[in-house]
Design a protein around this motif. Structure first.
Motif, PDB file in Angstrom:
ATOM      1  N   GLN A  34       6.184  84.356 -76.502  1.00 41.34           N
ATOM      2  CA  GLN A  34       5.223  83.614 -75.419  1.00 41.34           C
ATOM      3  C   GLN A  34       3.930  83.458 -75.841  1.00 41.34           C
ATOM      4  OE1 GLN A  34       6.085  83.379 -72.105  1.00 41.34           O
ATOM      5  NE2 GLN A  34       4.084  82.264 -72.254  1.00 41.34           N
ATOM      6  N   GLU A  35       3.436  84.355 -76.786  1.00 45.74           N
ATOM      7  CA  GLU A  35       2.051  84.042 -77.551  1.00 45.74           C
ATOM      8  C   GLU A  35       2.120  82.738 -78.258  1.00 45.74           C
ATOM      9  OE1 GLU A  35      -0.670  86.096 -80.862  1.00 45.74           O
ATOM     10  OE2 GLU A  35       1.160  87.034 -80.035  1.00 45.74           O
ATOM     11  N   LYS A  36       3.305  82.488 -78.994  1.00 46.70           N
ATOM     12  CA  LYS A  36       3.345  81.114 -79.513  1.00 46.70           C
ATOM     13  C   LYS A  36       3.311  80.057 -78.648  1.00 46.70           C
ATOM     14  CE  LYS A  36       5.423  82.727 -83.868  1.00 46.70           C
ATOM     15  NZ  LYS A  36       6.654  82.653 -84.815  1.00 46.70           N
ATOM     16  N   ALA A  37       4.075  80.252 -77.515  1.00 39.97           N
ATOM     17  CA  ALA A  37       3.983  78.969 -76.413  1.00 39.97           C
ATOM     18  C   ALA A  37       2.782  78.706 -76.030  1.00 39.97           C
ATOM     19  CB  ALA A  37       5.064  79.565 -75.532  1.00 39.97           C
ATOM     20  N   ASP A  38       1.933  79.891 -75.651  1.00 40.11           N
ATOM     21  CA  ASP A  38       0.655  79.783 -75.009  1.00 40.11           C
ATOM     22  C   ASP A  38      -0.341  79.150 -76.301  1.00 40.11           C
ATOM     23  OD1 ASP A  38       1.505  81.075 -73.035  1.00 40.11           O
ATOM     24  OD2 ASP A  38       0.561  82.934 -73.481  1.00 40.11           O
ATOM     25  N   MET A  39      -0.172  79.375 -77.504  1.00 44.04           N
ATOM     26  CA  MET A  39      -0.765  78.915 -78.489  1.00 44.04           C
ATOM     27  C   MET A  39      -0.780  77.355 -78.379  1.00 44.04           C
ATOM     28  SD  MET A  39      -3.351  79.032 -80.759  1.00 44.04           S
ATOM     29  CE  MET A  39      -3.436  80.910 -81.033  1.00 44.04           C
ATOM     30  N   SER A  40       0.757  77.114 -78.327  1.00 46.84           N
ATOM     31  CA  SER A  40       1.006  75.682 -78.513  1.00 46.84           C
ATOM     32  C   SER A  40       0.409  74.792 -77.485  1.00 46.84           C
ATOM     33  CB  SER A  40       2.414  75.588 -78.391  1.00 46.84           C
ATOM     34  OG  SER A  40       2.924  74.190 -78.603  1.00 46.84           O
ATOM     35  N   ASP A  41       0.578  75.318 -76.119  1.00 41.35           N
ATOM     36  CA  ASP A  41      -0.193  74.589 -74.902  1.00 41.35           C
ATOM     37  C   ASP A  41      -1.588  74.379 -75.274  1.00 41.35           C
ATOM     38  OD1 ASP A  41       2.330  74.676 -73.723  1.00 41.35           O
ATOM     39  OD2 ASP A  41       2.094  76.468 -72.514  1.00 41.35           O
ATOM     40  N   MET A  42      -2.262  75.427 -75.756  1.00 38.11           N
ATOM     41  CA  MET A  42      -3.737  75.467 -76.108  1.00 38.11           C
ATOM     42  C   MET A  42      -3.816  74.143 -76.899  1.00 38.11           C
ATOM     43  SD  MET A  42      -6.200  78.325 -77.400  1.00 38.11           S
ATOM     44  CE  MET A  42      -5.762  78.299 -79.074  1.00 38.11           C
ATOM     45  N   LYS A  81      -2.230  71.578 -77.642  1.00 37.57           N
ATOM     46  CA  LYS A  81      -1.905  70.271 -77.096  1.00 37.57           C
ATOM     47  C   LYS A  81      -2.653  69.993 -76.185  1.00 37.57           C
ATOM     48  CE  LYS A  81       1.165  69.915 -73.933  1.00 37.57           C
ATOM     49  NZ  LYS A  81       2.562  69.990 -72.958  1.00 37.57           N
ATOM     50  N   ASP A  82      -3.497  70.600 -75.485  1.00 39.97           N
ATOM     51  CA  ASP A  82      -4.500  70.360 -74.390  1.00 39.97           C
ATOM     52  C   ASP A  82      -5.781  69.948 -75.289  1.00 39.97           C
ATOM     53  OD1 ASP A  82      -2.961  70.926 -72.411  1.00 39.97           O
ATOM     54  OD2 ASP A  82      -3.647  72.786 -71.973  1.00 39.97           O
TER      55      ASP A  82
END
Length: 204
Positions: free
Chosen positions: A152-160, A162-163
């Protein structure tokens, strides 16, 4: 045979003895003259030896007018020694009490820890459990990347990220549009001049 000089402690004893014998007040210069003749202390070392005795409160000093005077009375020295001995005895008594307390504590903690067969078995079992625990921790670490919290931490980092990337892409497009309108420059020229990829686009 070669003549050895006096040690610092011997100089202290001799200078203090000189003051005891004279029972008078002296300036440093007077002691620098007497000490070599009467006690074999070199003139150059009298000042430092005297100061060390003053620092240890074995010699008294006071300033009278523009001169410093030094003296030492046997009675005061005897009192100082008695006080020092009393403090030493008090400290010894304190340490003895502490040792008694520690001995009692050790005796209490040793109860049930005798080197019996049962104790050996328990210690062996404990060692085995500790080894097993260490092995399990290593296995758990191997699956760390599959931990839901880590994923989940990696997914959140990926979204950040990407934005952030899309914001910069948007900024590049805005600057390119402004340059084309302001200077009538072709987009291909801008891309080439500023090393902007032709296929630059937003991340989805």
């Amino acid at each position: 045979m070669p003549k050895h000089g006096l040690s610092v402690e011997e100089k202290r004893k001799r200078l203090l003895q000189l003051l005891f014998e004279k029972k008078d007040f002296f300036q440093l210069k007077e002691l620098e003259k007497m000490a070599p003749k009467e006690k074999g202390i070199t003139t150059q070392s009298v000042k430092d030896v005297l100061q060390s005795l003053v620092d240890d409160a074995m010699v008294d000093t006071d300033r009278i007018g523009t001169s410093n005077y030094f003296w030492a009375l046997p009675s005061k020295a005897a009192t100082a020694k008695r006080n020092k001995l009393a403090r030493a005895k008090e400290s010894l008594q304190t340490y003895r009490k502490k040792r008694t307390t520690l001995d009692d504590t050790i005796a209490k903690m040793s109860t049930g820890r005798e080197n019996s067969e049962k104790r050996k078995e328990l210690l062996s079992e404990l060692a085995g459990q500790q080894e097993k625990h260490a092995t399990l921790r290593k296995e758990l670490q191997a699956y760390h990347d599959c931990d839901p919290a880590v994923l989940q931490e990696k997914a959140d980092m990926s979204d950040m990220l990407k934005d952030a990337s899309n914001r910069w892409t948007d900024n590049v497009f805005s600057v390119k549009s402004w340059c084309k309108n302001k200077f009538s420059i072709q987009e291909s020229m801008l891309n080439k001049q500023f090393d902007i990829p032709e296929d630059l686009d937003y991340l989805s």
